[in-house]
Design a protein around this motif. Structure first.
Motif, mmCIF file in Angstrom:
data_model
loop_
_atom_site.group_PDB
_atom_site.id
_atom_site.type_symbol
_atom_site.label_atom_id
_atom_site.label_comp_id
_atom_site.label_asym_id
_atom_site.label_seq_id
_atom_site.Cartn_x
_atom_site.Cartn_y
_atom_site.Cartn_z
ATOM 1 N N ILE A 117 -9.337 3.390 5.281
ATOM 2 C CA ILE A 117 -8.215 3.609 6.179
ATOM 3 C C ILE A 117 -8.684 4.210 7.501
ATOM 4 C CG2 ILE A 117 -7.667 5.940 5.411
ATOM 5 C CD1 ILE A 117 -5.164 3.119 6.280
ATOM 6 N N PHE A 129 -8.150 11.313 9.226
ATOM 7 C CA PHE A 129 -8.549 9.917 9.360
ATOM 8 C C PHE A 129 -9.233 9.633 10.697
ATOM 9 C CE2 PHE A 129 -4.799 8.799 6.393
ATOM 10 C CZ PHE A 129 -5.590 9.095 5.291
ATOM 11 N N GLY A 157 0.806 -1.210 0.000
ATOM 12 C CA GLY A 157 0.000 0.000 0.000
ATOM 13 C C GLY A 157 0.840 1.261 0.000
ATOM 14 N N ARG A 158 0.160 2.390 0.122
ATOM 15 C CA ARG A 158 0.830 3.684 0.119
ATOM 16 C C ARG A 158 1.646 3.888 1.380
ATOM 17 N NH1 ARG A 158 -4.071 7.833 -1.390
ATOM 18 N NH2 ARG A 158 -4.380 7.287 -3.577
ATOM 19 N N TRP A 160 -1.127 5.908 5.375
ATOM 20 C CA TRP A 160 -1.826 4.693 4.939
ATOM 21 C C TRP A 160 -1.156 3.436 5.492
ATOM 22 C CZ3 TRP A 160 -1.972 9.116 2.117
ATOM 23 C CH2 TRP A 160 -3.206 9.516 1.634
ATOM 24 N N ASN A 176 -9.146 -1.549 11.304
ATOM 25 C CA ASN A 176 -9.562 -1.088 9.988
ATOM 26 C C ASN A 176 -10.149 -2.255 9.199
ATOM 27 O OD1 ASN A 176 -8.235 1.151 10.932
ATOM 28 N ND2 ASN A 176 -6.537 1.035 9.504
ATOM 29 N N ASN A 216 -3.914 1.041 -1.230
ATOM 30 C CA ASN A 216 -3.417 1.881 -2.312
ATOM 31 C C ASN A 216 -4.533 2.122 -3.311
ATOM 32 O OD1 ASN A 216 -3.536 -0.435 -3.984
ATOM 33 N ND2 ASN A 216 -1.502 -1.040 -3.316
#
Length: 672
Positions: free
Chosen positions: A203, A187, A155-156, A160, A198, A165
């Motif tokens: 996210i 977030f 993922g990012r 994150w 999560n 992603n």
């Protein structure tokens, strides 16, 4: 009379097949057999390089600490904005599909956040040996325990945490328990010391726990231990945090995970850095899962099923049904014989009266059409399947065509490539010859070629219909979606080589080879599609064929380098050409530096260098030793040794542009 005879015959067959009497207490065996318990246990008291852990992105096994470490400080000078994952190599069964029951599991792991502030690192190149990170002492992004559907996506970076992603759509199934040391108000983070649960593609945590309420500081530099237990039957989760001597319950509550699980999922850890940095260490890990599964008994149509039927019950059923069934069959046979005699009598009488009346015509035989044979589609069919070429159906476009996702009447998803009318006129292309080549390519079938379903040539429209490949094109996986592991990348190179070799053996060329023309199917097997089909309107056919085949080899070489490097040919820092860089590293005998660092330590260096050498060989001038695709396959499969490359880059590479299948602006004299 014939109809009556057939009707009676059907009745008899139904009577024989259908039981005449059914006992209300008779039990029909269920499709499922005994319920068994499936258990999986993994244990890592510490971590070593040879264990079954897949490292993706900026993740390593630290030999100094015997821990998983994210990010990899041994390779990166600047460790900001990095993400990595450590995934257990085998999938774990976490859902029983028939009952939608999630598995129960328990996991415990010890971890530590190490601040990079005032830390000194010695980098491999020997430079900046006293480099000091200027990160503040309040730490960077945290890490998470993850349950994800695949073992190759990263993922990012930043907030994150390497969990999600751009490829994670609304239906993405994942579960993450994050241990976050940065506050991101966007977030919904309460502070820089919290735990979150999560679910799915969000996210934003569905459950947030303030670690400070339990007197725990995640970023105090000490080694923490987490315990996570989930009861799948009750849908109840508990999270403990602390040390081995002081274990504190920080959260317990109801949680249904069934909607976020596939039958088999991958488990592990992900972490990231952003503008603020820290090292995430996982020192030990234990995981145990327990799921229920029903053994399927054989079908009643199989011989094996008789073993599972109680003999006494079978005899009672047989005794109960024997007399009436046999009697009815006997009566039916008598009636059939009587009707047959009557039918014979009356039929004979008619034939004697007018023998010419009975004429039997031979049945006309129709040749069956192969189900997958390419065919012509009408423009109406294509228009309906693409919702009148709706913009929302567009999968991609270039200067030649627009590609749409379409759904045919039989429910099949296809990709529809619609050539632009102005493309043919502006480049002086012979539309009929292009149509002829489309039909020729349509007849080709190979496991690594995307099948062509058909075409539509109507009202100045030139349309090709392909099979739809669900995982999209290779460029999305190389440059954005995630990090393909080396084993899959090598298989991509090998598969494309096999497809091109087969095409060339038929004297056909692809003419449009690039990462966006390579697709990954549901099992992430590479298939080659999006053919060029473009033939210039003038010139020798033989000349065109030779140029197209050798140009395919050149583009394959560039593709091989892009797969190894994980970057587009023109996407380097300052616009450095990938081909220029590869030859430059070859001159310095540093080809291994071209390998994509995001793949971590699971790359086989010798294999990667071999692919680079094959790529460089394919980009040489044709008269300097560019191989045929058949030879390329032998190089990749270690059947033949690779010829020695020139020490320095050739004076002029063959800079073929596959857009038109022409040697635009360059001398092609060597091919004539």
């Amino acid at each position: 009379m014939d109809c009556f005879f057939s009707f009676l015959l059907s009745i008899v067959l139904i009577i024989q097949a259908y039981p005449t009497s059914v006992d209300s207490n008779e039990k029909i065996p269920a499709n499922n057999g005994p319920v068994i318990t499936v258990r999986k246990h993994i244990s890592f008291p510490d971590f070593k390089i040879d264990q079954e852990i897949n490292l993706l992105g900026s993740a390593i096994i630290s030999s100094e600490k015997n821990s998983i470490q994210i990010p990899d400080t041994t390779q990166e000078v600047d460790v900001r904005h990095l993400a990595g994952r450590a995934i257990f190599g085998s999938p774990i069964r976490l859902l029983d599909p028939p009952t939608k029951s999630p598995a129960s599991f328990e996991t415990t792991f010890s971890f530590q956040f190490q601040s990079l502030s005032n830390s000194t690192f010695s980098f491999p190149n020997g430079e900046d040996s006293n480099f000091t990170m200027s990160s503040p002492v309040d730490g960077g992004s945290g890490f998470s325990f993850i349950i994800v559907p695949d073992e190759f996506t990263v993922g990012r970076s930043g907030p994150w945490l390497g969990i999600l992603n751009d490829a994670c759509d609304e239906d993405y199934k994942s579960i993450a328990i994050e241990f976050d040391t940065r506050q991101n108000p966007e977030f919904g983070d309460p502070n820089d010391n919290h735990i979150g649960i999560n679910l799915g593609s969000s996210i934003v945590s569905s459950r947030i726990i303030n670690a400070s309420d339990a007197g725990i500081d995640l970023n105090d530099g000490s080694v923490h231990r987490a315990w996570v237990s989930y009861d799948g039957n009750k849908g109840f989760i508990q999270i403990h945090l602390g040390s081995d001597k002081d274990r504190k319950l920080i959260y317990s509550g109801s949680l249904d995970l069934s909607s976020y699980l596939n039958e088999y999922m991958f488990i592990g850890f992900s972490a990231s850095t952003g503008n603020h940095t820290q090292i995430h260490n996982i020192f030990s890990w234990n995981f145990t899962s327990t799921s229920q599964a029903s053994l399927k008994i054989p079908s009643a149509e199989t011989c094996e099923s008789k073993i599972l039927v109680d003999q006494k019950e079978a005899e009672e059923i047989k005794k109960h049904n024997k007399t009436p069934t046999s009697f009815l069959i006997f009566v039916a046979v008598v009636i059939l014989v009587f009707v047959a005699l009557l039918n014979f009598y009356f039929t004979r009488g008619r034939n004697n009266g007018n023998p010419k009346e009975l004429i039997v015509l031979p049945e006309k035989k129709q040749r069956p059409r192969p189900p997958n044979k390419p065919r012509r589609f009408s423009l109406t069919e294509i228009s309906n399947a693409t919702r009148n070429f709706r913009e929302l159906q567009i999968l991609g476009s270039d200067t030649r065509s627009v590609t749409y996702k379409a759904n045919m009447l039989n429910g099949c998803n296809v990709a529809v490539k619609r050539f632009l009318t102005q493309f043919f006129s502006s480049h002086g292309l012979d539309r009929k010859r292009v149509h002829k080549e489309i039909k020729a390519i349509s007849k080709i079938r190979h496991p690594n070629l995307v099948p062509i379903r058909g075409w539509c040539f109507d009202r100045q429209e030139s349309i090709v219909v392909y099979d739809y490949v669900p995982n999209g094109s290779l460029d999305k996986w190389l440059y954005g979606v995630g990090v393909l592991p080396w084993t899959r990348r090598f298989k991509v190179v090998e598969s494309v080589a096999e497809a091109l070799s087969y095409l060339h053996s038929k004297q056909l060329a692809h003419k449009n080879l690039k990462p966006s023309s390579v697709f990954l199917d549901v099992s992430f097997r590479a298939v080659l599609g999006d053919f060029g089909f473009v033939i210039p309107s003038a010139g020798s056919t033989r000349f065109e064929s030779i140029v197209s085949l050798t140009a395919d080899v050149f583009e394959f070489g560039v593709l091989a380098l892009e797969v190894v490097a994980g970057r587009n040919r023109k996407s380097g820092p300052g616009g450095v050409d990938l081909l220029e860089l590869a030859w430059s590293l070859h001159e310095k005998d540093e080809k291994v530096k071209l390998v994509d660092r995001r793949m971590g330590s699971l790359v086989i260096p010798e294999q990667a260098v071999r692919v680079i050498e094959v790529g460089l060989l394919c980009t040489m001038n044709e008269n300097r030793g560019r191989p045929a695709m058949e030879e390329v396959l032998k190089f990749l499969n270690l059947e033949t040794s690779i010829p020695e490359l020139p020490f320095s880059r050739p004076l002029s590479l063959f800079p073929y542009s596959s857009t038109l299948g022409l040697c635009t602006g360059y001398s092609c004299a060597s091919f004539k």
